[in-house]
Design an enzyme around this catalytic site. Sequence first.
Site, PDB file in Angstrom:
ATOM      1  N   ASN A 162       0.741  -1.418  -0.074  1.00  0.00           N
ATOM      2  CA  ASN A 162       0.253   0.205  -0.794  1.00  0.00           C
ATOM      3  C   ASN A 162       0.950   1.302  -0.046  1.00  0.00           C
ATOM      4  OD1 ASN A 162      -2.815  -0.970   0.178  1.00  0.00           O
ATOM      5  ND2 ASN A 162      -1.602  -2.458   2.146  1.00  0.00           N
ATOM      6  N   GLU A 163       1.459   1.761  -0.766  1.00  0.00           N
ATOM      7  CA  GLU A 163       1.809   2.974  -1.101  1.00  0.00           C
ATOM      8  C   GLU A 163       1.296   4.231  -1.147  1.00  0.00           C
ATOM      9  OE1 GLU A 163       4.744   1.575  -2.412  1.00  0.00           O
ATOM     10  OE2 GLU A 163       4.964   0.892  -3.664  1.00  0.00           O
TER      11      GLU A 163
END
Length: 638
Positions: A162-163
């Site tokens: 999850n950037e």
Amino acid sequence: MSNVNHTLHINFEKIPISIYASADQASKSVAREIADLIIRKKKEGKPAILGLATGSSPKKVYAELIRLHKEEGLSFSNVISFNLDEYYPMLPTAPQSYHRFMKENLFDHVDIPKNQFHVPDGTIGMDSVKAFCEAYEKMITDAGGLDFQLLGIGRNGHIGFNEPGSHIDSLTRLITLDFTTRSDAGLDFGGIANVPRKAITLGVKKIMQAKRIVLIAWGEHKSPIIRQAVEGPVAEHLPASYLQGHPNAQIVMDESCAAGLSRRKTPWLFDTVEWNTIMIKKAVTNLALTLEKPILMLTNEDYNENGLSELLARYGQAYDINIEVFNWVQHTITGWPGGKPNADDTYRPERAVPARKRVIIFSPHPDDDIISMGGTFQRLVDQGHDVHVAYQTSGNIAVADDEALRFIEFVRDFNSKFALSNEATDKMYFEANGFLERKKKGEKDIEAVRNIKGLIRVSEAKNTCRFVGVPQENIHFLNMPFYETGTVQKKPLGEEDYKIVTQLIADVKPHQIYAAGDLADPHGTHKVCLDAVIEALHRLKKEPFMKDCWTWLYKGAWAEWDIDLIEMAVPMSPDQVMRKRMGVFKHQSQKDGVVYQGNDAREFWQRAEDRNRATAILYNKLGLAEYAAMEAFVRLKL
Ligand code: F6R
């Protein structure tokens, strides 16, 4: 372990944390918690639903779980696990696949049934990804949700993949990896160009639904992002900060990662501290830099208003503290890193005698000597010391394929032009050329190519030594075996490595040793090389020469010692900075874009210059003389 009393830290720390002396100890404790959960669930006749992570951080946790299985009978028969993520596209058998990682690091060594572990599938077609992600989440829900989620953290703050920018309610999905993630992964893929652009990741929402979350982080390189996640606001650009809102999350870290937290940077704001020299220096330099005032300009009010009234009370007035600390800092500066002959050395970092010292500079890779301490290196030689350089590893994996081809082509053409026997080189050329032409992304080089690449780096290091003025017989290529795997993953240090380093020190009997003191990456080559030197020093400690042997640590290309820790600072004039730059240029294979560039686009000479300039600026800000650049060292106390 300093387990945390949260009342004192409540204003700064918004997630419970535990700090351990080492990643080893911390990993054991996390593994224990997982094992206890598995055992408790088994007693209740229930499965333990685990969310698992990959990467360098959890390796020791898994190793300890395997040990618990093998030696203490921990069974995984009731474990159902779901991994966070997988690159996309990615074959499960590829060296970089997280599927393979999990099998090699855990599943193949424990008794988890084959149908009870799940890793997102990197082989499914684009059309099926959405359905796959929904099904993955449903499987977790149907299993009763995650009892325990293990997380690492990316240097950009990602959890899973999850950037930055991932929403707190984001679902399991295909995501585009950001630049930091891809450049960090570049190490495993043999360069960023080979890193997939996408990955499938469990969404933040599912992670946050886990009943318990433990995020682990080791090493200095994780320190800045951990500080933001723990002390900063909850923010979409830093997904790990979402854990602040979880009722049962904890961050487990080692001391070097904790070093960036306020409780370590400014401990006097949290608790009573022992006001020894180091603490006083830390407090005063921090105060001066925070208020942007030279040390000698700090006033009683400055101390009182910034939580340092206790220190002020000990001295009586600011003037007395200021003078003392200013002198301490002043005395770290020397243009004579090997000691100044015939001078009073009471307040100098190094001893005056013997005037001509035997010195060994340990350089983990073939260019760390010149990049990290080139100015000091040159001074030691110019000031007449007997300087030896020991290149600890071959550094062969950092040479690009076309660079290797260029050199083997040169040898072939040279031989043919001068009608020298060409058969052997032709054979080698065809072997190397043939391999490189069909080489797959990230594939390990054959031995011939590794040797050629190693030789290129040998010639560059020799060239630097020639430039600095080190005689041939003082150049030592140690080729430590732990490094020679042909991949980023190294072997553990072995007896042969220790012997090589110990023998060299015993032969040279140095008065001074310089070694790379990088503690940033617990799995990195610099740290391993330092461990080998430290072990050698322990083995030799009864030798008479050892009582006169001092070890100075320099930092690698990226970081610098905190100003309050520096014990020797060697200034450089603008000309000396230029000369060092020329020395770094001798490493041509490491110029103009390198195999392991990382997420810093600057070349090594630029990184070195920026950092040396920054150190000089810090000294100047504290009110000391203005220099063009400075190299900094800390003395190793065993
Ligand atoms: C891996 C994962 C990532 C890593 C993170 C840190 O499954 O989800 O979030 O945990 O990139 O990686 P390391 O531990 O290699 O620094």
